[in-house]
Enzyme design. Structure first.
Site, PDB file in Angstrom:
ATOM      1  N   GLU A  75      -3.053   7.612  -4.496  1.00  0.00           N
ATOM      2  CA  GLU A  75      -2.994   6.357  -3.741  1.00  0.00           C
ATOM      3  C   GLU A  75      -2.886   5.162  -4.680  1.00  0.00           C
ATOM      4  O   GLU A  75      -3.527   5.134  -5.730  1.00  0.00           O
ATOM      5  CB  GLU A  75      -4.260   6.229  -2.881  1.00  0.00           C
ATOM      6  CG  GLU A  75      -4.287   5.010  -1.962  1.00  0.00           C
ATOM      7  CD  GLU A  75      -5.549   4.975  -1.088  1.00  0.00           C
ATOM      8  OE1 GLU A  75      -5.468   5.317   0.102  1.00  0.00           O
ATOM      9  OE2 GLU A  75      -6.622   4.614  -1.610  1.00  0.00           O
ATOM     10  N   TYR A  77       0.851  -1.185   0.000  1.00  0.00           N
ATOM     11  CA  TYR A  77       0.000   0.000   0.000  1.00  0.00           C
ATOM     12  C   TYR A  77       0.889   1.238   0.000  1.00  0.00           C
ATOM     13  O   TYR A  77       1.832   1.310   0.803  1.00  0.00           O
ATOM     14  CB  TYR A  77      -0.880   0.025   1.252  1.00  0.00           C
ATOM     15  CG  TYR A  77      -1.633   1.323   1.446  1.00  0.00           C
ATOM     16  CD1 TYR A  77      -2.879   1.510   0.847  1.00  0.00           C
ATOM     17  CD2 TYR A  77      -1.098   2.376   2.187  1.00  0.00           C
ATOM     18  CE1 TYR A  77      -3.564   2.694   0.994  1.00  0.00           C
ATOM     19  CE2 TYR A  77      -1.776   3.575   2.332  1.00  0.00           C
ATOM     20  CZ  TYR A  77      -3.014   3.729   1.734  1.00  0.00           C
ATOM     21  OH  TYR A  77      -3.691   4.912   1.859  1.00  0.00           O
TER      22      TYR A  77
END
Lengths: 367, 286
Positions: free
Chosen positions: A189, A101
């Protein structure tokens, strides 16, 4: 402005972040062709702007072109959390060995960009953050300093990435920060950032840009996601249109409607310094919204002048195609003049927000 | 009073623009100590009783000045803010729609220089009886001892109006600004009100989004002894459509009206459901 995954990925690619090969399509036939062109198993991903798409069933897989066409047809007739699926991204299905992530976001508290990264990416990242916050590396960037690639590698090392991948992952973190800063993003992101047999690639992409900076990115105005907005206008489920000057006052007006037993049909903030023309446009916008039975216009003028508001109301009502009862609260700058104009036009008004909200609900209930 | 007092000597950046000129006149009419104007390229002109200069550096060479109010359009606001942060102690940024990355840089530079920034996207600050650095309509304010701090411009007016009508007044009202990144935050303003002998009670107006109110609640619990009353707008707003995960990771469950109200109440703050309740709350606390 929130970008669809496929638009965000085009920007990522331009900045050098590897993405899967894929095509954006708008019909099931196109989806079939895209799968054929890719010539292998594909992921078919609904392009929506709401979060939680995967858990809501918006991502499917297909082994061949025929499958892909069928899957696409189903997705294109579906809604995800109320948003209609009109576009799909057909991509090569990655052979995933590991999921990371990484994100760069605006941290309001520190007033700095915040990079977050974890070796445990995927849909459970928020649970991970709540339960094992130590597994998320957080790194603030000084907005006056240059962010360098070595800092990306340091973050990657703290994530637990080994020597074989440290340049790839560190490099992607650095490039993601470049996207954040070059495009005036509020959020960039990648979740998941995946390790495959072919290297490290961004399997997903989220990009949210700052509307106030769009003037220095004119090319982004060509994106499908771009809408030039005059008002902050949100449609809601009720039947009383709430219009106000300033977000706080408009929100408060909605709260007062609800406290009086009514249901707001709109949130419409006309902002500061509204002219007669803007008031007219705002009223027409809610009059054109069929569920609206009553309009509650809540103005406490600062830069907005009450006499301008009154003039806008008078002309809008005279020209309106549908007669909708209007409750006006009008005070603030030039209130005597504005109130006098309304009186002369035979339009009644209130001076307290709470009384006006109550009256709007009473009228609505009597209809 | 806080921040804006008798020692504040302010110049206006963007004094020749439409907003700048209109509001400079209003500030002068309210007896605010405005000492000069700055618009690059307009040096040597005058505006009412004021001289206009090309730069802040020049103003400083000629007179005593310690504050600036900025009206210049968003694309040029960062430049104007850096110029004033370099030379002065207090900067009020009225301009709205400043790109948030510019704001982050402005705030970092101000932090390094030890300068107070109010805003951007704020109605400004008013100390009734002393002056105003802002765009608020003055007739709804009057001298008194309630300190008011707010994220929302028009709700500042709403509450100031209620307080004045009840025969009370305000020591200072500070609009901290509605943007995601602003200079002064609730906690700093609360601390100043706590230390201000002219302030007896504090009204804090928040709204949904971000976690500024939750942080303020934490601060109040440990540091504020004066009575604090709050109002949070947006109780009935539908939850925003959050996109990525980063926001949720940074802010956790904060951001909703109920999260803010809960945090404030558990810090001993009375939270009003309607603006009209605030006056009663203040009276009962006396």
């Amino acid at each position: 402005m929130k970008l669809y995954e496929y638009s965000a990925k085009q920007i990522f690619k331009k900045e050098g972040i590897p993405i899967p090969e894929g095509y954006m399509v708008k019909s099931s036939e196109e989806a079939g062709k895209a799968a054929q062109k890719l010539g292998r198993a594909v992921a078919i991903k609904s392009q929506v702007l709401v979060g939680g798409r995967g858990k809501a069933g918006g991502i499917k897989f297909a082994d061949n072109s025929e499958d892909a066409q069928q899957v696409a047809q189903k997705l294109l007739s579906s809604h995800i959390k109320g948003e209609k699926v009109a576009r799909l991204l057909v991509e090569e299905k990655a052979n995933i060995q590991k999921e990371f992530y990484v994100s760069v976001a605006l941290d309001r508290t520190s007033k700095k960009p915040l990079i977050m990264a974890s070796a445990e990416g995927g849909v459970e990242i928020e649970e991970l953050a709540a339960n094992s916050p130590e597994k998320i590396v957080k790194y603030h960037v000084n907005p006056l300093d240059e962010f360098l690639p070595y800092e990306g590698r340091e973050i990657a090392r703290k994530m637990g990435v080994g020597s074989a991948l440290i340049s790839a992952v560190g490099g992607i973190i650095w490039k993601l920060f470049q996207v954040f800063s070059h495009y005036d993003a509020q959020l960039a992101e990648i979740n998941p950032l995946v390790v495959t047999d072919k290297g490290v690639i961004a399997a997903d992409a989220k990009l949210e840009l700052d509307d106030d900076s769009i003037y220095r990115h004119k090319e982004l105005m060509d994106l499908e996601e771009y809408q030039s907005e005059e008002f902050a206008f949100v449609k809601l489920d009720g039947d009383i249109a709430v219009i106000g000057n300033g977000a706080g006052l408009t929100l408060s007006g909605m709260d007062m409607i609800k406290l009086s037993g009514g249901e707001p049909a709109t949130f419409l903030d006309i902002g500061g310094g509204s002219s007669e023309e803007v008031i007219k446009k705002a009223l027409n916008l809610v009059i054109d919204h069929p569920p609206v039975k009553v309009i509650f216009l809540n103005v406490l003028g600062g830069i907005t002048r009450a006499d301008d508001v009154a003039r806008g109301v008078i002309t809008a009502l005279a020209e309106a195609e549908r007669k909708v009862p209007l409750v006006i609260r009008l005070t603030g700058t030039n209130e005597e003049e504005g109130q006098l104009l309304l009186k002369e036009a035979g339009i009644s008004f209130e001076t307290s927000m709470e009384d006006a909200a109550k009256k709007a609900v009473e009228i609505c209930n009597s209809l | 009073m806080i921040i804006l007092d008798k020692n504040t000597k302010c110049l206006v950046q963007g004094i020749t623009g439409k907003q700048g000129s209109f509001h400079t006149e209003q500030m002068l009419n309210y007896n605010t100590n405005i000492v000069a104007g700055v618009t690059p390229g307009r040096g040597g002109q005058t505006f009412g009783p004021l001289n206009v200069y090309d730069s802040i550096e020049e103003v400083k060479e000629e007179m005593d000045v310690n504050a600036s109010i900025i009206f210049v359009p968003a694309p040029f606001a960062k430049d104007a803010a850096f110029e004033s942060i370099k030379h002065l102690d207090l900067v009020v940024i009225i301009t709205e729609h400043i790109p948030v990355q510019d704001s982050m840089q402005i705030m970092e530079y101000a932090r390094q220089q030890g300068v107070t920034v109010v805003g951007p996207n704020t109605p400004g600050i008013i100390s009734p009886g002393v002056g105003k650095l802002g765009i608020m309509p003055t007739h709804i304010f009057q001298e008194g001892n309630v300190g008011l701090v707010s994220r929302s411009g028009t709700l500042t007016y709403e509450f100031a109006h209620q307080i004045s009508r009840a025969g009370m007044g305000q020591s200072t009202c500070v609009g901290i600004g509605g943007d995601p990144v602003v200079g002064l935050d609730f906690a700093t303003v609360l601390q100043k009100f706590e230390n201000d002998p002219g302030t007896e009670s504090i009204v804090m107006i928040g709204e949904i989004g971000g976690n500024a109110e939750e942080r303020a609640a934490e601060y109040i619990q440990d540091n504020i002894s004066k009575p604090v009353f709050a109002y949070i707008s947006g109780t009935t707003a539908p939850p925003g459509k959050r996109m990525g995960h980063a926001g949720a990771i940074i802010e956790g469950t904060s951001g909703t009206a109920s999260s803010k109200i809960e945090a404030l109440e558990s810090a001993g703050v009375q939270v009003a459901q309607k603006p009209s309740q605030i006056v009663d709350m203040i009276n009962k606390s006396k």
